[in-house]
Design a protein around this motif. Structure first.
Motif, PDB file in Angstrom:
ATOM      1  N   UNK A 196      -2.646   6.981  -6.900  1.00  0.00           N
ATOM      2  CA  UNK A 196      -3.440   5.766  -6.775  1.00  0.00           C
ATOM      3  C   UNK A 196      -2.562   4.521  -6.832  1.00  0.00           C
ATOM      4  N   UNK A 197      -1.575   4.516  -7.738  1.00  0.00           N
ATOM      5  CA  UNK A 197      -0.714   3.349  -7.866  1.00  0.00           C
ATOM      6  C   UNK A 197       0.095   3.081  -6.617  1.00  0.00           C
ATOM      7  N   UNK A 198       0.687   4.123  -6.046  1.00  0.00           N
ATOM      8  CA  UNK A 198       1.488   3.958  -4.826  1.00  0.00           C
ATOM      9  C   UNK A 198       0.620   3.469  -3.670  1.00  0.00           C
ATOM     10  N   UNK A 199      -0.577   4.043  -3.532  1.00  0.00           N
ATOM     11  CA  UNK A 199      -1.478   3.624  -2.450  1.00  0.00           C
ATOM     12  C   UNK A 199      -1.882   2.161  -2.630  1.00  0.00           C
ATOM     13  N   UNK A 200      -2.181   1.748  -3.884  1.00  0.00           N
ATOM     14  CA  UNK A 200      -2.576   0.359  -4.133  1.00  0.00           C
ATOM     15  C   UNK A 200      -1.468  -0.625  -3.766  1.00  0.00           C
ATOM     16  N   UNK A 201      -0.236  -0.316  -4.151  1.00  0.00           N
ATOM     17  CA  UNK A 201       0.870  -1.217  -3.852  1.00  0.00           C
ATOM     18  C   UNK A 201       1.149  -1.253  -2.347  1.00  0.00           C
ATOM     19  N   UNK A 202       1.049  -0.115  -1.681  1.00  0.00           N
ATOM     20  CA  UNK A 202       1.228  -0.094  -0.229  1.00  0.00           C
ATOM     21  C   UNK A 202       0.164  -0.935   0.466  1.00  0.00           C
ATOM     22  N   UNK A 203      -1.086  -0.821   0.011  1.00  0.00           N
ATOM     23  CA  UNK A 203      -2.163  -1.631   0.584  1.00  0.00           C
ATOM     24  C   UNK A 203      -1.926  -3.112   0.334  1.00  0.00           C
ATOM     25  N   UNK A 204      -1.429  -3.436  -0.867  1.00  0.00           N
ATOM     26  CA  UNK A 204      -1.131  -4.828  -1.176  1.00  0.00           C
ATOM     27  C   UNK A 204      -0.017  -5.364  -0.272  1.00  0.00           C
ATOM     28  N   UNK A 205       0.968  -4.536   0.004  1.00  0.00           N
ATOM     29  CA  UNK A 205       2.046  -4.937   0.927  1.00  0.00           C
ATOM     30  C   UNK A 205       1.489  -5.204   2.329  1.00  0.00           C
TER      31      UNK A 205
END
Length: 308
Positions: free
Chosen positions: A45-54
Motif C-alpha cells: 500500500x505504501x509503495x502504491x500510494x507514493x507512486x500515485x503521489x508522484x
C-alpha cells in the motif's frame, strides 16, 4: 455535495470494516503470522500510494518530506511506532480473536485520547467525556464477558492486543499533526507505511511466506486488503473532507465497526450474543459522543486526517 461526502465516508468506513473481515478469512485459510500479513500490506500500500503521489503531484512533492532533518526523524518515529504499531496490534487482535471484536476494541482510541489529554492538562474531563468513558468501559465489559464475571467470551490474547491497538490508534492520531499540516496526508501515510513495512520485514520477511499456498482466493484476499481495504478508503475518506466536516466524517466512520460486526455475525458466524451486541453498541455510542462537537456558525473545522 454534502450527500456526496457522506457517501464517500460511509464507503471508506465500510471498506475498512471489510478489510478486517478479509484478514480474518486470510488467517483462517492460510498459514501466516500477523507480522507477515502486515508487512505485505504496509509495503504494498505504501509503495502504491507514493507512486500515485508522484504521478498526480510530481516527484518533488512526494519526496520533499525528506528534505527537513527534524521532520525526517518525526516521520521515522511515526512509521515505526505509530503506523506499524496500530497495524500490527490490530491484525494480531484479529488473528487471536475476530475482526468484529478487534475493530471495536481499536475504536476505543478516542477514549484513550481523552484520558491522555486530561492527564497532560491535569484537568478532569467534562461530564460528556466522563459519561462516554464509563459507557465505553461498560461496553468493553459486556462485549468481552457477555455479562458474566466468571469467564471471558474472547481470548485474553485478543483482548490484550485489542486494547494495545486502541492505545496505538491514540498515538497514531495525536503524534503526526505537525507533519500532516506541513506535508499533507498522502506523503506522510505513504512513507510511514513503507518505513513500518521495512522495519517489520526485518523480522517477518514477506518473501519467506509459503507462497505455495497460493491460489486465486489467496491473491484475491491480499489484493482486497491492500487495494479495497487500504488505498481506496484512504482516498475516499480524505477527499470527503472537501464536502463534510472532519467531525461529521469521524462520526460516520462508525460504519466501520458496524460493518465488521454485521458481516462477521451474519456471514462468518462470529459468536456474539445479545449482551455482546449491546456492549458493542455502547462502545460505538461512546466514541460518537466524544467525537461530536457543536460547530459555531461560520467556522471551518475541516482538518486533515490519516487512514487507519
Amino acid at each position: 455535495m454534502k450527500n456526496k461526502g457522506i457517501i464517500m465516508v460511509l464507503s471508506a468506513a465500510t471498506c475498512w470494516g471489510l478489510s478486517g473481515i478479509a484478514a480474518q478469512l486470510f488467517f483462517h485459510h492460510f498459514i501466516s503470522t500477523p507480522g507477515m500479513l502486515v508487512a505485505i500490506r504496509l509495503l504494498s500500500a505504501g509503495i502504491i500510494m507514493i507512486l500515485l503521489q508522484c504521478l498526480l503531484k510530481g516527484t518533488s512533492n512526494a519526496f520533499s518530506i525528506w528534505s527537513d532533518k527534524k521532520d525526517r526523524f518525526t516521520l521515522l518515529i511515526f512509521g515505526i511506532i505509530g503506523m506499524l504499531g496500530v497495524q500490527y496490534t490490530f491484525f494480531a487482535a484479529i488473528h487471536y480473536g475476530n475482526a468484529a471484536t478487534a475493530t471495536l476494541l481499536q475504536y476505543l482510541g478516542p477514549v484513550f485520547i481523552i484520558v491522555f489529554v486530561s492527564l497532560r492538562l491535569k484537568k478532569m474531563p467534562g461530564v460528556k467525556e466522563l459519561a462516554a468513558f464509563l459507557l465505553a468501559l461498560a461496553g468493553i465489559f459486556f462485549m468481552t464477558t457477555s455479562g458474566s464475571l466468571h469467564s471471558l467470551s474472547i481470548t485474553i490474547e485478543a483482548l490484550v492486543w485489542g486494547i494495545l491497538s486502541a492505545l496505538a490508534a491514540a498515538f497514531y492520531t495525536l503524534y503526526p499533526r505537525k507533519l500532516l499540516a506541513t506535508w499533507g496526508a498522502v506523503p506522510v501515510v505513504g512513507w510511514s507505511m513503507i518505513i513500518g513495512g521495512i522495519g517489520l520485514s526485518l523480522f517477518n520477511p514477506p518473501w519467506t511466506f509459503d507462497w505455495n499456498q497460493g491460489s486465486l482466493f489467496l491473491y484475491s484476499l491480499l489484493l482486497f486488503i491492500v487495494i479495497i481495504g487500504t488505498i481506496i478508503p484512504f482516498y475516499l475518506f480524505l477527499d470527503s473532507l472537501r464536502f463534510v466536516t472532519a467531525a461529521r466524517a469521524s462520526i460516520l466512520s462508525s460504519a466501520e465497526p458496524l460493518t465488521a460486526v454485521l458481516v462477521g455475525t451474519l456471514f462468518l458466524h462470529t459468536p456474539m450474543d445479545t449482551v455482546q451486541l449491546l456492549g458493542s453498541l455502547g462502545i460505538i455510542i461512546a466514541v460518537i459522543l466524544l467525537t461530536f462537537q457543536p460547530v459555531p456558525k461560520g467556522s471551518d473545522n475541516k482538518k486533515r486526517a490519516v487512514s487507519r
